[in-house]
Write a protein that holds these residues in place. Structure first.
Motif, PDB file in Angstrom:
ATOM      1  N   UNK A 139       7.077   2.041 -11.204  1.00  0.00           N
ATOM      2  CA  UNK A 139       5.919   1.184 -10.966  1.00  0.00           C
ATOM      3  C   UNK A 139       5.179   0.893 -12.265  1.00  0.00           C
ATOM      4  N   UNK A 140       5.002   1.901 -13.101  1.00  0.00           N
ATOM      5  CA  UNK A 140       4.285   1.683 -14.364  1.00  0.00           C
ATOM      6  C   UNK A 140       5.037   0.713 -15.273  1.00  0.00           C
ATOM      7  N   UNK A 141       6.361   0.775 -15.234  1.00  0.00           N
ATOM      8  CA  UNK A 141       7.151  -0.163 -16.036  1.00  0.00           C
ATOM      9  C   UNK A 141       6.966  -1.592 -15.551  1.00  0.00           C
ATOM     10  N   UNK A 142       6.753  -1.738 -14.244  1.00  0.00           N
ATOM     11  CA  UNK A 142       6.556  -3.067 -13.658  1.00  0.00           C
ATOM     12  C   UNK A 142       5.165  -3.596 -13.938  1.00  0.00           C
ATOM     13  N   UNK A 143       4.190  -2.690 -14.008  1.00  0.00           N
ATOM     14  CA  UNK A 143       2.793  -3.093 -14.198  1.00  0.00           C
ATOM     15  C   UNK A 143       2.115  -3.255 -12.862  1.00  0.00           C
ATOM     16  N   UNK A 144       2.097  -4.464 -12.353  1.00  0.00           N
ATOM     17  CA  UNK A 144       1.598  -4.746 -11.013  1.00  0.00           C
ATOM     18  C   UNK A 144       2.782  -5.240 -10.201  1.00  0.00           C
ATOM     19  N   UNK A 145       3.016  -4.622  -9.042  1.00  0.00           N
ATOM     20  CA  UNK A 145       4.221  -4.918  -8.272  1.00  0.00           C
ATOM     21  C   UNK A 145       3.875  -5.589  -6.947  1.00  0.00           C
ATOM     22  N   UNK A 146       4.079  -6.915  -6.819  1.00  0.00           N
ATOM     23  CA  UNK A 146       3.924  -7.573  -5.517  1.00  0.00           C
ATOM     24  C   UNK A 146       5.008  -7.066  -4.555  1.00  0.00           C
ATOM     25  N   UNK A 147       4.609  -6.807  -3.305  1.00  0.00           N
ATOM     26  CA  UNK A 147       5.526  -6.275  -2.314  1.00  0.00           C
ATOM     27  C   UNK A 147       5.886  -7.328  -1.268  1.00  0.00           C
ATOM     28  N   UNK A 148       6.970  -7.060  -0.553  1.00  0.00           N
ATOM     29  CA  UNK A 148       7.456  -8.012   0.436  1.00  0.00           C
ATOM     30  C   UNK A 148       6.441  -8.297   1.527  1.00  0.00           C
ATOM     31  N   UNK A 149       5.586  -7.312   1.816  1.00  0.00           N
ATOM     32  CA  UNK A 149       4.613  -7.496   2.893  1.00  0.00           C
ATOM     33  C   UNK A 149       3.334  -8.186   2.428  1.00  0.00           C
ATOM     34  N   UNK A 150       3.286  -8.626   1.175  1.00  0.00           N
ATOM     35  CA  UNK A 150       2.106  -9.317   0.653  1.00  0.00           C
ATOM     36  C   UNK A 150       1.115  -8.433  -0.057  1.00  0.00           C
ATOM     37  N   UNK A 151       1.370  -7.145  -0.105  1.00  0.00           N
ATOM     38  CA  UNK A 151       0.475  -6.230  -0.811  1.00  0.00           C
ATOM     39  C   UNK A 151       0.859  -6.160  -2.286  1.00  0.00           C
TER      40      UNK A 151
END
Length: 405
Positions: A26-38
């Motif tokens: 997750x930290x490598x991604x930074x901010x992670x949009x999820x399939x459910x919209x979160x």
């Protein structure tokens, strides 16, 4: 794997024993949009900024999609103050804080130290001669639940009822996708309502027959903000009863398991128990009992680490990931009781920082001090132990240990 499945993988029970590789992803991604919209946020500085940003709401009524609001929140009569924003949050929190801590009641937590020490000693004496015992069932659970029930004025005989309601409430919040754990949102809501009515009955009793407990003080307080209504007392009492022991159970159990796994750290604290306050802070960073905050909502479009999180979207702040962010903490995956500058997120931050943090700290320090002389001859029967289902409040469901000599 795709970053848009991170929350599903974090929530999956198979990853409960060690979610930290997922947090690193997750930290490598930074901010992670999820399939459910979160949207998941797992970097330290971004989490702290959001916890202090007035544009980030704790009131789930600000969600754009009502389906993202948990059923219990849609149906409960009165949310606790953690489910409101200022100024209503500030009003309710100040009313609850007046009889609990400074500046109005600065000595309440310190006055509990002797009682907590005595209870911890009695519990430890109870398994002195046992070759095998459960650190959770025999120690980490009964200590904080006994303390919070005495503090609030809940009869000791009712602790089994409190435990049953609490277990159902926590288990029903975090269902592993695709699995049937036997707990449902409906059963969790039923437990919430039952506990609320129970607190309401105690409130009614304290109106005519006050005692020296915290609930009586809340009922009869006549401060400048007025009094809490019956519904507000029910919501506040329920919150204090659940949060007043759930997080501390996990903190003590996680602490015991960490010291069983790390003999050098154990020996350091055994020989220098004066280091325990700092060690508890390191435990709150290294194995925090509250892993994430799932109930945040932007009141406006927010730009976070080159990602725009739209107004009204579910925002999930992964505190445990921020606690191991190498951009903030040196060697973050190492448990270091001597760590300095340890501004962890174990109790959150900002206006919603944990209400009961002072009590949890005292209980954990006393609990680990009582356990330290006995851990040298113990080892876990199973490591990793079985964990509770919740990815939010993470800790062992049981921690069986046996003597080695």
């Amino acid at each position: 794997m795709s970053a848009d499945t991170l929350f599903e993988r974090i929530a999956a029970y198979e990853n409960r024993a060690d979610p930290y590789p997922l947090y690193a992803e997750l930290r490598e991604t930074g901010v992670a949009p999820q399939r459910d919209g979160s949207y998941l946020v797992g970097t330290y500085h971004e989490i702290v900024t959001l916890l202090h940003d007035p544009r980030v709401s704790s009131d789930l009524r600000n969600r754009s999609d009502p389906r993202s609001i948990p059923e219990f929140r849609r149906k409960e009569r009165q949310p606790s103050f953690i489910g409101y924003d200022d100024p209503e949050h500030d009003r309710l929190r100040r009313l609850a804080m007046r009889p609990f801590g400074p500046p109005h009641s600065p000595g309440r937590v310190d006055a509990l130290r002797a009682d907590i020490t005595r209870i911890a000693g009695e519990l430890v004496d109870g398994f002195r001669e046992k070759e095998r015992f459960d650190v959770v069932a025999d120690f980490a659970y009964p200590l904080p639940v006994t303390v919070i029930c005495r503090l609030l004025g809940v009869p000791h005989a009712d602790i089994p009822r409190v435990r049953g309601w609490t277990n159902e409430i926590i288990a029903s919040i975090d269902l592993t996708p695709g699995e049937n754990s036997g707990h449902t949102p409906e059963s969790g809501l039923e437990a919430r309502l039952a506990m609320g009515e129970y607190i309401g009955d105690l409130v009614d009793l304290r109106r005519t027959d006050p005692s020296d407990d915290l609930l009586s003080a809340l009922v009869h307080d006549t401060g400048p903000d007025g009094r809490l209504t019956r519904d507000e007392l029910m919501a506040t009492g329920t919150l204090l009863l659940i949060a007043g022991h759930e997080t501390t159970v996990n903190l003590i159990a996680n602490g015991a398991l960490t010291l069983l796994r790390l003999p050098d750290a154990y020996r350091l604290l055994r020989d220098r128990p004066e280091l325990l306050p700092g060690a508890v802070e390191e435990l709150l960073r290294y194995e925090p009992p509250v892993q994430l905050l799932p109930q945040r909502t932007p009141l406006a479009d927010l730009d976070i680490a080159d990602v725009t999180v739209p107004r009204g979207a579910p925002l999930i702040l992964v505190l445990a990931s921020g606690n191991r962010d190498p951009r903030r903490f040196t060697d973050p995956d190492r448990f270091d009781p001597l760590r300095e500058d340890n501004q962890h997120l174990g109790f959150g931050s900002g206006v919603h920082n944990c209400f009961g943090a002072p009590l949890a700290r005292v209980e954990a320090q006393i609990a680990l001090h009582a356990l330290l002389p006995r851990l040298a001859t113990l080892h876990p029967v199973e490591d990793p132990p079985p964990y509770r289902r919740s990815p939010i409040l993470r800790g062992p469901r049981s921690l069986l240990v046996e003597r080695t000599g």
